[in-house]
Design an enzyme around this catalytic site. Sequence first.
Site, PDB file in Angstrom:
ATOM      1  N   HIS A 108       0.851  -1.184   0.000  1.00  0.00           N
ATOM      2  CA  HIS A 108       0.000   0.000   0.000  1.00  0.00           C
ATOM      3  C   HIS A 108       0.886   1.233   0.000  1.00  0.00           C
ATOM      4  O   HIS A 108       1.956   1.246   0.613  1.00  0.00           O
ATOM      5  CB  HIS A 108      -0.891   0.003   1.249  1.00  0.00           C
ATOM      6  CG  HIS A 108      -1.397   1.371   1.620  1.00  0.00           C
ATOM      7  ND1 HIS A 108      -0.812   2.131   2.621  1.00  0.00           N
ATOM      8  CD2 HIS A 108      -2.421   2.109   1.128  1.00  0.00           C
ATOM      9  CE1 HIS A 108      -1.463   3.284   2.724  1.00  0.00           C
ATOM     10  NE2 HIS A 108      -2.433   3.298   1.841  1.00  0.00           N
ATOM     11  N   ASN A 110       0.447   5.812  -0.259  1.00  0.00           N
ATOM     12  CA  ASN A 110      -0.441   6.964  -0.350  1.00  0.00           C
ATOM     13  C   ASN A 110       0.381   8.221  -0.143  1.00  0.00           C
ATOM     14  O   ASN A 110       1.216   8.275   0.750  1.00  0.00           O
ATOM     15  CB  ASN A 110      -1.552   6.863   0.712  1.00  0.00           C
ATOM     16  CG  ASN A 110      -2.401   8.121   0.787  1.00  0.00           C
ATOM     17  OD1 ASN A 110      -2.091   9.048   1.525  1.00  0.00           O
ATOM     18  ND2 ASN A 110      -3.466   8.134   0.014  1.00  0.00           N
ATOM     19  N   VAL A 111       0.164   9.213  -0.988  1.00  0.00           N
ATOM     20  CA  VAL A 111       0.722  10.550  -0.754  1.00  0.00           C
ATOM     21  C   VAL A 111      -0.387  11.553  -1.022  1.00  0.00           C
ATOM     22  O   VAL A 111      -1.178  11.396  -1.958  1.00  0.00           O
ATOM     23  CB  VAL A 111       1.953  10.849  -1.634  1.00  0.00           C
ATOM     24  CG1 VAL A 111       3.182  10.109  -1.122  1.00  0.00           C
ATOM     25  CG2 VAL A 111       1.714  10.499  -3.096  1.00  0.00           C
ATOM     26  N   GLY A 260     -18.169  12.235   0.576  1.00  0.00           N
ATOM     27  CA  GLY A 260     -18.916  12.033  -0.660  1.00  0.00           C
ATOM     28  C   GLY A 260     -18.053  11.597  -1.812  1.00  0.00           C
ATOM     29  O   GLY A 260     -18.412  11.801  -2.980  1.00  0.00           O
ATOM     30  N   ARG A 262     -16.079   8.853  -4.350  1.00  0.00           N
ATOM     31  CA  ARG A 262     -16.640   7.745  -5.145  1.00  0.00           C
ATOM     32  C   ARG A 262     -16.388   6.429  -4.419  1.00  0.00           C
ATOM     33  O   ARG A 262     -15.245   6.020  -4.226  1.00  0.00           O
ATOM     34  CB  ARG A 262     -16.000   7.738  -6.527  1.00  0.00           C
ATOM     35  CG  ARG A 262     -16.572   6.682  -7.463  1.00  0.00           C
ATOM     36  CD  ARG A 262     -16.042   6.910  -8.867  1.00  0.00           C
ATOM     37  NE  ARG A 262     -16.607   5.952  -9.806  1.00  0.00           N
ATOM     38  CZ  ARG A 262     -15.983   4.849 -10.201  1.00  0.00           C
ATOM     39  NH1 ARG A 262     -14.778   4.572  -9.730  1.00  0.00           N
ATOM     40  NH2 ARG A 262     -16.545   4.037 -11.070  1.00  0.00           N
TER      41      ARG A 262
END
Length: 310
Positions: A108, A110-111, A260, A262
């Site tokens: 995994h 993430n930035v 909200g 996706r």
Amino acid sequence: MSTIDIESVKNYLLELQNTICSALEEVDGGKGFQEDSWQREEGGGGRTRVLAEGNVFEQAGINFSHVYGNNLPPSATAHRPDLAGRSFQAMGVSLVIHPNNPYVPTSHANVRFFIAEKDGEKPIWWFGGGFDLTPYYLHVEDAIHWHQTARAACAPFGNDVYHKYKQWCDEYFYLKHRQETRGVGGLFFDDLNEWGFDKSFDFMKSVGSHYIDAYRPIVQRRKDITYGERERDFQLYRRGRYVEFNLVFDRGTLFGLQSGGRTESILMSLPPLVKWRYNWQPEPGSEEAKLNEYLQPIDWLNYPVNPDPA
């Protein structure tokens, strides 16, 4: 004081998504990623790319998103009341790779960048991110390489940076109800702004750009190891821990759903196949039982090196 440059952050993130997709497509050698662009009704959107049923990767999802709006979700303001009443922008690249072969770890990364603004007041902004590794059958040399690459990403920014964000990763990716880490860790940082915009941005770029250097060699070493039904069954069982963390503890999942975002893109991190068993334990002394020895914070940079047979 350096100037906040949102457009440069967005351009870097889009290019990072391209770079990682190209590298993983080359390793997989299959049909490649499918792209799905989407719009958020409240503001913004994203570009989701998924590689499914590949030669090497059972499912690989790499998502770029840039969302904005006038009000933040409860997950963002619960611990930061100073953000209430501000408009916001949040952008990032998030990815999860679930390989076919149980000897190839899940990974995994993430930035991300966040900024909240209000007329007449200074903007509140920060960078965050990291990467972590979740093996099923651990090869020690893989964990050492992973952390050596993490240290290399941090080295230009200070001698204590790797150790600080390595510890944060161990603490964040911890399943309290299982009393075990999600895997062998890596880096995790958040709320980074004390260095000023330029240096903080450079650090986020260093972490993002070192991910593929950390993961690709491990995939190439392990993807052709022979495995059978027993190993596959254990992989699916251990994937359950990954699902538990993402749905119970992960702040990014909560922020995405509450803001909200996706749903299909947010939940692309979940594996396509997974198993749960009631009170199952691996046979003592088995290869499956050995994993439990590593599900705790470990100083991988100083771990004894014994060449793996595979």
